[in-house]
Design a protein around this motif. Sequence first.
Motif, mmCIF file in Angstrom:
data_model
loop_
_atom_site.group_PDB
_atom_site.id
_atom_site.type_symbol
_atom_site.label_atom_id
_atom_site.label_comp_id
_atom_site.label_asym_id
_atom_site.label_seq_id
_atom_site.Cartn_x
_atom_site.Cartn_y
_atom_site.Cartn_z
ATOM 1 N N ARG A 76 42.595 44.961 41.328
ATOM 2 C CA ARG A 76 42.727 44.628 42.742
ATOM 3 C C ARG A 76 44.123 45.046 43.216
ATOM 4 N NH1 ARG A 76 40.683 40.785 46.967
ATOM 5 N NH2 ARG A 76 41.845 41.670 48.694
ATOM 6 N N GLY A 77 44.163 45.698 44.363
ATOM 7 C CA GLY A 77 45.459 46.147 44.883
ATOM 8 C C GLY A 77 45.750 47.605 44.579
ATOM 9 N N PRO A 102 50.835 48.161 45.946
ATOM 10 C CA PRO A 102 51.788 47.575 46.884
ATOM 11 C C PRO A 102 53.110 48.342 46.955
ATOM 12 C CG PRO A 102 50.681 45.823 45.740
ATOM 13 C CD PRO A 102 50.232 47.115 45.098
ATOM 14 N N HIS A 132 47.700 44.435 51.161
ATOM 15 C CA HIS A 132 48.732 43.673 50.446
ATOM 16 C C HIS A 132 49.604 42.886 51.426
ATOM 17 C CE1 HIS A 132 53.161 44.483 49.313
ATOM 18 N NE2 HIS A 132 52.860 43.316 48.808
ATOM 19 N N TYR A 139 44.484 38.954 47.142
ATOM 20 C CA TYR A 139 45.432 40.066 47.343
ATOM 21 C C TYR A 139 46.323 40.205 46.109
ATOM 22 C CZ TYR A 139 44.896 39.760 52.525
ATOM 23 O OH TYR A 139 44.454 39.745 53.809
ATOM 24 N N PRO A 140 46.824 41.425 45.872
ATOM 25 C CA PRO A 140 47.926 41.530 44.908
ATOM 26 C C PRO A 140 49.124 40.817 45.537
ATOM 27 C CG PRO A 140 47.642 43.623 46.074
ATOM 28 C CD PRO A 140 46.517 42.720 46.521
ATOM 29 N N ASP A 198 52.302 39.110 41.182
ATOM 30 C CA ASP A 198 52.158 40.338 40.390
ATOM 31 C C ASP A 198 53.494 41.077 40.298
ATOM 32 O OD1 ASP A 198 49.173 40.421 39.963
ATOM 33 O OD2 ASP A 198 49.263 40.235 42.142
#
Lengths: 87, 385
Positions: free
Chosen positions: A9-10, A27, B121, B159-160, B188
């Motif tokens: 995820r992400g 991210p 994100h 979400y991250p 994370d």
Amino acid sequence: MSQIPRFRRGFRFQWEPAQDCYVLLYPEGMVKLNGSAGAILNEVDGRQDVDAIVASLQQQFPEAGDLGPDVRAFLEDAEQQHWIDLS
Amino acid sequence: MTRADALPTSLNPNNAGPPLWLLAELTYRCPLQCPYCSNPLDFAQTEQELTTEQWISVLRQGREMGAAQLGFSGGEPLVRQDLPELIAEARKLGYYTNLITSGLGLTEARVVAFAEAGLDHIQVSFQASDPELNNAVAGSRKAFEQKLAMAKAVKAAGYPMVLNFVIHRHNIHQMPDIIDLCERLGADYVELATCQYYGWAFENREALMPSKAQLDQAEAEVNASRAGLQARGSAMKLIFVTPDYYEERPKACMNGWGNLFLTVAPDGTALPCHSARLLPIDFPNVKDLDLREIWYDSPGFNHYRGNEWMPEPCRSCDEKDKDFGGCRCQAYLLTGNADNADPVCSKSPHHERILAARRAADHATAGLQDLVYRNVRNSRLFFRG
């Protein structure tokens, strides 16, 4: 039983025309992938297991010899980088 | 071949790369008053924000030019009521969308709605690991509690999670507590970003800059935490950004001027980085020119491309293509001339200014009450002179 790789995820894998390559987005970051990394990750769809991915790549690149060891090593590395989960 | 390479060299004489990173500063409005804010000191002078349609046009043009990472930032981007619409458009265009927020103004319902709109994100910033210090630095009594609740909501929505802590001399001793808090919240990535001295942080540098001893201790603690996380098999990553004031060579700022990053300020001013507005350079506005002209053709974006502009000691330096002479904003703030070598460099004739700041940090006594907080009242003082 063979493992099924999935993007974590992400992480998003996509083709970028402006860079003429596949990239992995996460991210606030981006990895530009070279041709073989892009071809391997393009097979990661959450359904195919590692054997199926190797078979598919073998079909796409019939002259490349046995791709199995390199593909498995790459996927293990991608797991260590936390890009994908292997389950 | 990239699109930029594909342009005839007459249209791209400095061979600038495409703007892969687009930072959309949607607003300068913010409920917090952090004294290290990167917004301009005179932000209160900017009242007109781009409309929803204008932002959507910027997003489309940026994506066509190759932008892949998009940051929604500010100020506090959550004050824009059209945020869900902008997120949905960004996702449709293929951006990886990052929301960079204080968490104030966020609700569980908005966290979920943003995910449905396609947000990738959410980065939540904290000011400290405990409510007292956090709220004192943020200038808001309820900030910490709200941030904790929203960090949990972000995690619950899948979400991250990236948590960001701006580090300075008043919270650097909390490093182990900060890392513990992040692990409990299930982060994370943790960004431990020591203040960069621009905007409000430059104004408050003496009261913010950690001493070398504080920094060394924090580095040792971060390294010990990394080893602990690894031993426990945790995937949490710690990103410790140390202040360049303790380096002998400057950073390769923004990976080169106008080479990767494009910031659009709330009023549509296009900038090669979010600090560049402080430079005495005319920057174009997205209301007047299309993004391609801005990026490849405008004098502002070409000003420091290549290395023809460099004076000595950069001009003859064999590291000039590695660090581009450092940061133009830092050169301007510390020497009064943005063409100069970044004084962080020990070859700079102005390096003494950095050494003086280090000495000052060893003996600083300023407390939180001595900081100039980032708010509209203080901002007006800067443009009224």
